[in-house]
Each structure stands twice: as structure tokens, then as C-alpha cells.
Design an enzyme around this catalytic site. Structure first.
Site, PDB file in Angstrom:
ATOM      1  N   TYR A   1       0.829  -1.200   0.000  1.00  0.00           N
ATOM      2  CA  TYR A   1       0.000   0.000   0.000  1.00  0.00           C
ATOM      3  C   TYR A   1       0.868   1.256   0.000  1.00  0.00           C
ATOM      4  O   TYR A   1       0.540   2.248  -0.650  1.00  0.00           O
ATOM      5  CB  TYR A   1      -0.928  -0.002   1.219  1.00  0.00           C
TER       6      TYR A   1
ATOM      7  N   ASN B   1     -12.343  -0.236  -5.467  1.00  0.00           N
ATOM      8  CA  ASN B   1     -12.112  -0.448  -6.895  1.00  0.00           C
ATOM      9  C   ASN B   1     -13.299  -1.184  -7.521  1.00  0.00           C
ATOM     10  O   ASN B   1     -13.600  -2.318  -7.143  1.00  0.00           O
ATOM     11  CB  ASN B   1     -10.831  -1.270  -7.079  1.00  0.00           C
TER      12      ASN B   1
ATOM     13  N   CYS C   1      -6.246  -4.704  -8.277  1.00  0.00           N
ATOM     14  CA  CYS C   1      -6.062  -4.453  -6.850  1.00  0.00           C
ATOM     15  C   CYS C   1      -5.643  -5.718  -6.105  1.00  0.00           C
ATOM     16  O   CYS C   1      -5.158  -5.633  -4.970  1.00  0.00           O
ATOM     17  CB  CYS C   1      -7.322  -3.858  -6.238  1.00  0.00           C
ATOM     18  N   HIS C   2      -5.790  -6.892  -6.743  1.00  0.00           N
ATOM     19  CA  HIS C   2      -5.333  -8.130  -6.096  1.00  0.00           C
ATOM     20  C   HIS C   2      -3.814  -8.171  -5.966  1.00  0.00           C
ATOM     21  O   HIS C   2      -3.278  -8.990  -5.220  1.00  0.00           O
ATOM     22  CB  HIS C   2      -5.826  -9.355  -6.874  1.00  0.00           C
TER      23      HIS C   2
ATOM     24  N   GLU D   1      -0.993 -15.725 -11.876  1.00  0.00           N
ATOM     25  CA  GLU D   1       0.037 -14.838 -12.416  1.00  0.00           C
ATOM     26  C   GLU D   1       1.448 -15.233 -11.983  1.00  0.00           C
ATOM     27  O   GLU D   1       2.420 -14.570 -12.354  1.00  0.00           O
ATOM     28  CB  GLU D   1      -0.261 -13.401 -11.984  1.00  0.00           C
TER      29      GLU D   1
END
Length: 217
Positions: A130, A153, A161-162, A188
Site C-alpha cells: 500500500y 475499486n 487491486c489483487h 500470475e
């Protein structure tokens, strides 16, 4: 998705209308099956700006409520309008797409839209804290408010945002649920997190970090 504590958004939604033509736009929506469950996509179309996505929601999502799409709302189901978004999402979940290229028009304050745009700079397969996102958004002193914007979001998956995690490497919260966040990062290749100095794929190359549920997340 929110950090452990959250401060009020310094530029809350509703105080500064972000789109004076919003009331004249046609709201469109569709639903898609996905590994995360049924996705609800929303978008707007007007004669000047054309079509743009405004939301991607998952069942049980918190932080960015799904707009009213029922009878009398004026919203219209139009799968054809979302054909390109559906194609790109299918490719992403199949591991063939690393970056989305879609017109986006999320509804939110200037501050929140700036934070959401900063999410676009977090590359596939990577994560940020963050604090790092706050710096990227040009508000290094507003870490807790950044968490509020991330949690609000409205375009999950597409606006990643993940990929925002706690400063200690923990998952912290996610508006779509921690299990979905874990699955997206695993897709990912960003979860479990690589051990520093160890080649990816080598024995012991990955470690699982603690999962921390932030209050209210």
C-alpha cells in the site's frame, strides 16, 4: 481490499461529480462465467464517448456495490457490447493475456480514480505494498486512504487491486474475498511468493506468506 486500518478518503465519492453527463448515459450489463464465479460487467454508452466499462463484480463483493440493474433501473442487458471484454477475460484466465486493453470509465472521486489508474502500473506477476502504491499515486502520506480507494475499486481483475499486499508480505484483505485473491496471484505466478535469491521453479523457490484478514475487508 483494505489495510489493517483505514482513514477516510480525502476526496470522497459524491463531493465532486466526476462526470456531468453521467445521468444521460445508457447503462449496459452482462454476466460471464469464470473461475472466480459469475462475473457481472457493467458499462455505459453515449453518443459522444462511445462505450466504456464501469464495473466488474464478483458474487459477495464488498467495497464497490453492484449498481441497480433490475427492472425500472433503465439498465439494459447487452452481451454484444462486452464481447471484447469477454474475449480478453477468457484469455487472461487461460494464462494467455497479461495486460488488458479496454476503455474504462469508473465512477469515483478524482482521488480514487488516480489511485485506480496507479493500479494499472502494477505489472502482471508482481505485487506492491500500500505504501508503494501511495507513492505511485502521488500521495505518499495517504497510505490508509489509499487502502480505502483500493477497497472501492469497481473493476476487479481488470484494475489489479489483487496485486496490492501488506508491508509484511501478507495478503491482507480483498473485496472479492481472500481465496479469489490467492487464485489470481497464483495464476500470475506471484503466489506463493518467490524466496529471494532462488530461481523460480527450483526446489524451495517459493514460500507461503501469512494470510491476514483486515478488519472490515
Amino acid at each position: 481490499m483494505t489495510p489493517a486500518t483505514q482513514a477516510p478518503d480525502p476526496d470522497p465519492v459524491g463531493h465532486h461529480p466526476d462526470n456531468p453527463r453521467r445521468d444521460t448515459m445508457t447503462t449496459l450489463f452482462t454476466t460471464l462465467d469464470s473461475p472466480l464465479g459469475e462475473l457481472t460487467l457493467t458499462g455505459t454508452r453515449d453518443t459522444d464517448a462511445g462505450f466504456a466499462l464501469t464495473g466488474l463484480h464478483v458474487p459477495g463483493q464488498r467495497g464497490a456495490p453492484l449498481p441497480d440493474l433490475g427492472p425500472g433501473s433503465g439498465a439494459r442487458r447487452d452481451p454484444d457490447a462486452f464481447a471484447e471484454a469477454a474475449r480478453q477475460l477468457d484469455a487472461y484466465f487461460a494464462g494467455r493475456l497479461r495486460a488488458f486493453d479496454l476503455p474504462l470509465a469508473p465512477h469515483g472521486s478524482e482521488f480514487r480514480r488516480r489511485v485506480w489508474a496507479a493500479l494499472d502500473t502494477v505489472a502482471y506477476g508482481t505485487t506492491v505494498t500500500y505504501r508503494e502504491l501511495a507513492a505511485a499515486a502521488g500521495s505518499p502520506g495517504a497510505v490508509r486512504a489509499i487502502g480505502g480507494a483500493v477497497g472501492a475499486n469497481p473493476l476487479l481483475v481488470i484494475r489489479p487491486c489483487h496485486r496490492v499486499i501488506g508491508s509484511d508480505g501478507s495478503l491482507t484483505g480483498y473485496a472479492g474475498g481472500l481465496e479469489r485473491k490467492r487464485r489470481l496471484l497464483a495464476l500470475e505466478g506471484a503466489w506463493p511468493r518467490p524466496v529471494s535469491g532462488t530461481a523460480a521453479g527450483a526446489p524451495g523457490a517459493y514460500r507461503a506468506e501469512p494470510v491476514v484478514t483486515a478488519p472490515g475487508s
